[in-house]
Design a protein around this motif. Structure first.
Motif, PDB file in Angstrom:
ATOM      1  N   UNK A 137      47.379  11.525  13.462  1.00 57.21           N
ATOM      2  CA  UNK A 137      46.672  12.396  12.065  1.00 57.21           C
ATOM      3  C   UNK A 137      46.766  11.659  11.035  1.00 57.21           C
ATOM      4  N   UNK A 138      47.360  10.390  10.850  1.00 58.77           N
ATOM      5  CA  UNK A 138      47.444   9.935   9.388  1.00 58.77           C
ATOM      6  C   UNK A 138      45.832   9.369   8.889  1.00 58.77           C
ATOM      7  N   UNK A 172      53.220   9.055  -0.426  1.00 51.94           N
ATOM      8  CA  UNK A 172      52.527   8.602   0.463  1.00 51.94           C
ATOM      9  C   UNK A 172      53.446   8.385   1.267  1.00 51.94           C
ATOM     10  N   UNK A 173      54.749   7.928   1.003  1.00 55.66           N
ATOM     11  CA  UNK A 173      55.798   7.966   1.952  1.00 55.66           C
ATOM     12  C   UNK A 173      56.033   9.104   2.630  1.00 55.66           C
ATOM     13  N   UNK A 174      56.223  10.408   1.727  1.00 57.15           N
ATOM     14  CA  UNK A 174      56.847  11.898   1.849  1.00 57.15           C
ATOM     15  C   UNK A 174      55.806  12.245   2.905  1.00 57.15           C
ATOM     16  N   UNK A 180      54.521  12.842  10.426  1.00 55.19           N
ATOM     17  CA  UNK A 180      55.414  12.521  11.342  1.00 55.19           C
ATOM     18  C   UNK A 180      56.469  13.141  11.992  1.00 55.19           C
ATOM     19  N   UNK A 181      56.344  14.373  11.447  1.00 53.59           N
ATOM     20  CA  UNK A 181      58.209  14.380  11.609  1.00 53.59           C
ATOM     21  C   UNK A 181      59.688  13.990  11.571  1.00 53.59           C
ATOM     22  N   UNK A 182      58.896  13.470  10.898  1.00 60.45           N
ATOM     23  CA  UNK A 182      60.215  12.611  10.784  1.00 60.45           C
ATOM     24  C   UNK A 182      61.097  12.382   9.407  1.00 60.45           C
ATOM     25  N   UNK A 183      62.807  12.198   9.699  1.00 59.83           N
ATOM     26  CA  UNK A 183      63.198  11.838   8.835  1.00 59.83           C
ATOM     27  C   UNK A 183      63.552  11.446   7.543  1.00 59.83           C
ATOM     28  N   UNK A 186      62.420   4.677   9.946  1.00 60.65           N
ATOM     29  CA  UNK A 186      62.763   4.126  10.946  1.00 60.65           C
ATOM     30  C   UNK A 186      61.730   4.863  11.783  1.00 60.65           C
ATOM     31  N   UNK A 187      62.302   5.998  11.743  1.00 63.12           N
ATOM     32  CA  UNK A 187      62.176   7.327  12.710  1.00 63.12           C
ATOM     33  C   UNK A 187      60.670   7.095  12.648  1.00 63.12           C
ATOM     34  N   UNK A 188      59.868   7.448  11.099  1.00 58.71           N
ATOM     35  CA  UNK A 188      58.620   7.702  11.379  1.00 58.71           C
ATOM     36  C   UNK A 188      57.586   6.111  11.851  1.00 58.71           C
ATOM     37  N   UNK A 189      58.421   5.256  11.778  1.00 57.54           N
ATOM     38  CA  UNK A 189      57.855   3.260  12.793  1.00 57.54           C
ATOM     39  C   UNK A 189      57.876   4.044  14.095  1.00 57.54           C
ATOM     40  N   UNK A 190      59.101   4.262  14.760  1.00 55.87           N
ATOM     41  CA  UNK A 190      59.187   4.095  15.792  1.00 55.87           C
ATOM     42  C   UNK A 190      58.847   5.710  16.766  1.00 55.87           C
ATOM     43  N   UNK A 191      57.880   6.449  15.950  1.00 63.02           N
ATOM     44  CA  UNK A 191      56.919   7.754  16.725  1.00 63.02           C
ATOM     45  C   UNK A 191      56.178   7.285  16.821  1.00 63.02           C
TER      46      UNK A 191
END
Length: 199
Positions: A137-138, A172-174, A180-183, A186-191
């Motif tokens: 989606x990015x 951009x980060x937000x 990515x539905x990440x909090x 780290x979670x965003x990168x992992x996902x």
């Protein structure tokens, strides 16, 4: 008896397929075509149950012919060397009942023909996997920011690297976290890595 028309522009392949399928007790090859146009004519002439169709053929491709046969009693099975998702998606829309790769063993092909005759749809597993891979989606820019985050760069360093302000980087980060539905980062990168969107 399952009546079959084969459309294949490589003569040796056409002959081999024909001979092998004729060896099956419940199958008979009633027509052999070297392009999609000939295949359509043979289907009209012989009203077969199945048309085995290559994709890339002169005059009319297998996909074009399959689209014209949609809604008829002839079930189309695409048999190709091309494991391209675009082809597969078009074939699905064209109403094909099967999509197999040419490196499948003949027993598998014969079995697929029987299954299609019984109302099933048979698709090469690796194609199905590819077709249902989620889209990233990015945007390109968001991917670049995520990549720099993965390299351990902070907001200031990312801003400097991309020649944008720190406020824009935060935006951009937000957006990335949201998409990515990440909090957190780290979670965003992992996902993203789990989905195979970036290595």
């Amino acid at each position: 008896m399952i009546r079959i028309v084969i459309a294949e522009d490589q003569r040796m392949m056409l002959g081999a397929l024909s001979s092998l399928l004729n060896l099956e007790e419940d199958m008979e090859v009633v027509g052999r075509a070297s392009n999609g146009q000939e295949a359509l004519e043979l289907v009209q002439q012989h009203t077969p149950d199945i048309c085995l169709m290559d994709i890339e053929m002169p005059i009319k491709s297998g996909l074009e012919a399959a689209e014209e046969l949609k809604g008829t009693n002839c079930k189309v099975i695409i048999l190709t060397t091309f494991a391209r998702t675009g082809y597969f998606e078009r074939a699905l829309k064209g109403g094909v009942r099967g999509y197999l790769l040419k490196d499948s063993p003949i027993e598998e092909l014969a079995e697929a023909i029987r299954q299609v005759m019984n109302g099933r749809r048979i698709f090469a597993p690796d194609l199905v996997d590819e077709a249902y891979v989620e889209e990233n989606p990015l945007t390109e820019r968001e991917n670049a920011v995520l990549g720099l985050m993965a390299d351990g760069k902070n907001t200031k360093e990312i801003a400097k690297h991309l020649f944008i302000t720190t406020g824009t980087v935060r935006n951009y980060i937000s957006i990335i976290l949201n998409k990515l539905n990440a909090s957190n980062r780290i979670e965003a990168i992992t996902r993203s890595k789990e989905k195979g969107w970036f290595k």
